[in-house]
Design a protein around this motif. Structure first.
Motif, PDB file in Angstrom:
ATOM      1  N   TYR A   1     -15.405  48.219 -33.958  1.00  0.00           N
ATOM      2  CA  TYR A   1     -14.829  48.537 -35.268  1.00  0.00           C
ATOM      3  C   TYR A   1     -13.500  47.803 -35.472  1.00  0.00           C
ATOM      4  O   TYR A   1     -13.269  47.195 -36.537  1.00  0.00           O
ATOM      5  CB  TYR A   1     -14.617  50.047 -35.392  1.00  0.00           C
ATOM      6  N   ILE A   2     -12.621  47.837 -34.474  1.00  0.00           N
ATOM      7  CA  ILE A   2     -11.318  47.174 -34.600  1.00  0.00           C
ATOM      8  C   ILE A   2     -11.502  45.669 -34.775  1.00  0.00           C
ATOM      9  O   ILE A   2     -10.832  45.040 -35.603  1.00  0.00           O
ATOM     10  CB  ILE A   2     -10.429  47.484 -33.372  1.00  0.00           C
TER      11      ILE A   2
ATOM     12  N   ASN B   1       3.623  45.067 -32.080  1.00  0.00           N
ATOM     13  CA  ASN B   1       2.518  46.016 -32.209  1.00  0.00           C
ATOM     14  C   ASN B   1       1.195  45.280 -32.187  1.00  0.00           C
ATOM     15  O   ASN B   1       0.965  44.383 -33.007  1.00  0.00           O
ATOM     16  CB  ASN B   1       2.649  46.821 -33.508  1.00  0.00           C
ATOM     17  N   ASN B   2       0.350  45.646 -31.252  1.00  0.00           N
ATOM     18  CA  ASN B   2      -0.974  45.040 -31.145  1.00  0.00           C
ATOM     19  C   ASN B   2      -2.058  46.102 -31.296  1.00  0.00           C
ATOM     20  O   ASN B   2      -1.761  47.288 -31.438  1.00  0.00           O
ATOM     21  CB  ASN B   2      -1.105  44.298 -29.811  1.00  0.00           C
ATOM     22  N   TYR B   3      -3.308  45.675 -31.277  1.00  0.00           N
ATOM     23  CA  TYR B   3      -4.430  46.601 -31.417  1.00  0.00           C
ATOM     24  C   TYR B   3      -4.915  47.046 -30.034  1.00  0.00           C
ATOM     25  O   TYR B   3      -4.999  46.235 -29.103  1.00  0.00           O
ATOM     26  CB  TYR B   3      -5.590  45.933 -32.170  1.00  0.00           C
ATOM     27  N   PHE B   4      -5.269  48.329 -29.934  1.00  0.00           N
ATOM     28  CA  PHE B   4      -5.783  48.881 -28.680  1.00  0.00           C
ATOM     29  C   PHE B   4      -7.040  49.695 -28.946  1.00  0.00           C
ATOM     30  O   PHE B   4      -6.995  50.704 -29.660  1.00  0.00           O
ATOM     31  CB  PHE B   4      -4.730  49.753 -27.990  1.00  0.00           C
TER      32      PHE B   4
ATOM     33  N   TYR C   1     -10.434  40.914 -37.327  1.00  0.00           N
ATOM     34  CA  TYR C   1     -10.618  39.667 -36.582  1.00  0.00           C
ATOM     35  C   TYR C   1      -9.831  38.492 -37.152  1.00  0.00           C
ATOM     36  O   TYR C   1      -9.451  37.570 -36.421  1.00  0.00           O
ATOM     37  CB  TYR C   1     -12.114  39.316 -36.477  1.00  0.00           C
ATOM     38  N   LYS C   2      -9.528  38.500 -38.449  1.00  0.00           N
ATOM     39  CA  LYS C   2      -8.796  37.382 -39.049  1.00  0.00           C
ATOM     40  C   LYS C   2      -7.327  37.343 -38.617  1.00  0.00           C
ATOM     41  O   LYS C   2      -6.664  36.323 -38.774  1.00  0.00           O
ATOM     42  CB  LYS C   2      -8.893  37.450 -40.568  1.00  0.00           C
TER      43      LYS C   2
ATOM     44  N   PHE D   1      -2.923  40.739 -30.927  1.00  0.00           N
ATOM     45  CA  PHE D   1      -3.833  40.721 -29.789  1.00  0.00           C
ATOM     46  C   PHE D   1      -4.586  42.043 -29.756  1.00  0.00           C
ATOM     47  O   PHE D   1      -4.086  43.070 -30.214  1.00  0.00           O
ATOM     48  CB  PHE D   1      -3.065  40.510 -28.484  1.00  0.00           C
ATOM     49  N   LEU D   2      -5.789  41.988 -29.226  1.00  0.00           N
ATOM     50  CA  LEU D   2      -6.595  43.198 -29.043  1.00  0.00           C
ATOM     51  C   LEU D   2      -6.774  43.433 -27.550  1.00  0.00           C
ATOM     52  O   LEU D   2      -7.293  42.569 -26.832  1.00  0.00           O
ATOM     53  CB  LEU D   2      -7.950  43.055 -29.732  1.00  0.00           C
ATOM     54  N   ALA D   3      -6.313  44.588 -27.086  1.00  0.00           N
ATOM     55  CA  ALA D   3      -6.495  45.007 -25.699  1.00  0.00           C
ATOM     56  C   ALA D   3      -7.165  46.374 -25.710  1.00  0.00           C
ATOM     57  O   ALA D   3      -7.584  46.855 -26.764  1.00  0.00           O
ATOM     58  CB  ALA D   3      -5.142  45.054 -24.984  1.00  0.00           C
ATOM     59  N   ILE D   4      -7.298  46.990 -24.566  1.00  0.00           N
ATOM     60  CA  ILE D   4      -7.895  48.326 -24.517  1.00  0.00           C
ATOM     61  C   ILE D   4      -6.911  49.314 -23.909  1.00  0.00           C
ATOM     62  O   ILE D   4      -6.009  48.940 -23.161  1.00  0.00           O
ATOM     63  CB  ILE D   4      -9.245  48.340 -23.757  1.00  0.00           C
ATOM     64  N   LYS D   5      -7.073  50.560 -24.275  1.00  0.00           N
ATOM     65  CA  LYS D   5      -6.178  51.598 -23.783  1.00  0.00           C
ATOM     66  C   LYS D   5      -6.272  51.703 -22.256  1.00  0.00           C
ATOM     67  O   LYS D   5      -7.291  51.384 -21.671  1.00  0.00           O
ATOM     68  CB  LYS D   5      -6.491  52.932 -24.446  1.00  0.00           C
TER      69      LYS D   5
END
Length: 430
Positions: free
Chosen positions: A197-198, A172-175, A203-204, A138-142
């Motif tokens: 950029y992330i 572990n996810n993306y932030f 994205y895949k 998952f992608l979230a924000i700080k």
């Protein structure tokens, strides 16, 4: 046997949120609440500036909400939702579909905001399984905060949130870097570079983006520019990624729009609602998604959505939530929230000039005063109670999210108490 008084018993045996059992913070016993007033055991009344953590938007003991509860409980207080439905759930879900974007037409009811986030995470994961793809990131924000249950914690900022204790246990996810452009600032496209950029690089792997719209709550009461949210939607569309919008804290008018995502003129793929859904009377949450996502989940290996809380669709909670929305649809909240925003701006913005103050942020019925020093929570809480107000700060933040029905003199009292608290050095940690 010595019988402990209530204060001693509470302090010794009851674990309050974000509190130590060894050295618990002082708790104040509330025996009654009505309108915007909390009454303590000794008869002292406090003006509520918290709406019980953004939930009690119409104040306490609202006659229409109370009547909805009494009317429903005469029929049944609870019934299992597996294989059974009931009029309160049908009416509420019909209303939720009516007030949310047309694309959102499948409602999953649960019993708390954190659970609605868990449900949204499961929906996203099962959606990709239904498409024969095993996406688990998952992608979230700080500075994000999405709840206290384990999957929800995994999409909260692992460095800047209350959940950094659990690193190593969580997925572990993306932030992406959090937006720095304020709501009223000139938009700077560089604010979005890290998110872009992330997404472009990963994205895949990403099952969904999850974001608090416009207001980052427990991560710092940060109010950001609508353009950031609009670009998040555009990038999700570009790369075919699900967008989950967490409106648990912001939904039902708090930011000046019925839903905060409306500031950016976007629509989510999955919407999480809670807190003010029942007007702060009972616990209930909803996760609403599209027909396409719901039916793709049904094509996954399980052939159904694998979640089912025992108190899902509780009839009393559904009945009071429906009445809460009916009250909102009288549209008094728009004028109420606008008036609160004007008064908060009038009373709090001047504090920005004080040497103790780092920033002041206002949007809708939200007022945030950020200090340079850490706040001594127990000392400042005692100070506020002595002033006759209930305000619950955290970190370096003193914030107000009052009930929409608050009167002008009550709101002025809250803001004046903040001004006085700032002047007292005992309320801060050196």
């Amino acid at each position: 046997m010595l019988i402990e008084n209530d204060y001693e018993f509470d302090r010794k045996h009851i674990w309050h949120p974000y509190s130590s059992m060894k050295e618990p913070l002082l708790c104040y016993q509330v025996v009654k609440a009505k309108g915007c007033k909390l009454e303590l055991y000794d008869g002292k009344q406090l003006i509520d500036g918290m709406s019980s953590w953004l939930a009690a938007i119409h104040g306490y003991n609202h006659p229409r909400l109370n009547y909805a509860i009494k009317k429903q409980i005469k029929k049944m207080s609870h019934i299992m939702f597996g294989g059974i439905t009931h009029p309160s759930a049908i009416s509420l879900c019909r209303k939720l579909i009516e007030i949310t974007p047309l694309s959102l037409d499948c409602v999953f009811l649960s019993d708390s905001g954190s659970v609605s986030i868990e449900v949204s995470i499961k929906m996203a994961l099962q959606y990709w399984l239904g498409r024969s793809e095993n996406r688990q990131k998952f992608l979230a924000i700080k500075y994000s905060y999405h709840g206290d249950t384990f999957a929800a914690m995994s999409i909260c900022d692992p460095q800047n949130s209350m959940h950094n204790l659990w690193q190593g246990y969580l997925n572990n996810n993306y932030f992406a870097e959090a937006p720095t452009c304020g709501f009223y600032d000139n938009w700077d496209i560089n604010d979005f570079n890290d998110f872009a950029y992330i997404m472009e690089q990963n994205y895949k792997e990403i099952a969904a983006v999850i974001i608090e719209p416009i207001l980052q709550g427990a991560g710092g009461m940060r109010i950001y520019h609508p353009k950031y949210l609009k670009l998040v939607r555009e990038y999700c569309d570009k790369y075919g990624i699900i967008l989950i919008v967490d409106e648990i804290a912001t939904g039902f008018g708090r930011t000046g729009k019925l839903f905060a995502f409306e500031h950016a003129k976007i629509e989510p793929d999955i919407l999480c609602l809670g807190k003010a859904l029942t007007g702060g009377t009972m616990t209930l949450a909803a996760t609403i998604t599209t027909h396409e996502i719901a039916h793709t989940i049904s094509n996954s290996k399980a052939n159904c959505f694998m979640h089912g809380p025992t108190f899902m669709g509780n009839p009393i909670a559904c009945a009071v939530a429906l009445e809460n929305i009916n009250i909102l649809q009288n549209n008094k909240w728009i004028k109420q929230v606008n008036n609160i925003e004007k008064k908060l701006s009038k009373y709090l913005l001047p504090l920005k000039k004080l040497r103790q103050i780092s920033d002041v942020r206002i949007l809708g019925a939200i007022g945030v005063v950020e200090t340079y020093k850490l706040i001594n929570i127990e000392a400042i809480q005692k100070f506020f109670v002595e002033q006759g107000v209930w305000i619950r700060p955290f970190g370096k933040l003193i914030y107000l999210v009052p009930p929409y029905i608050i009167k002008q003199h009550e709101l002025k009292k809250l803001t004046q108490s903040i001004s006085l608290a700032i002047e007292n050095p005992l309320n801060f940690i050196n």
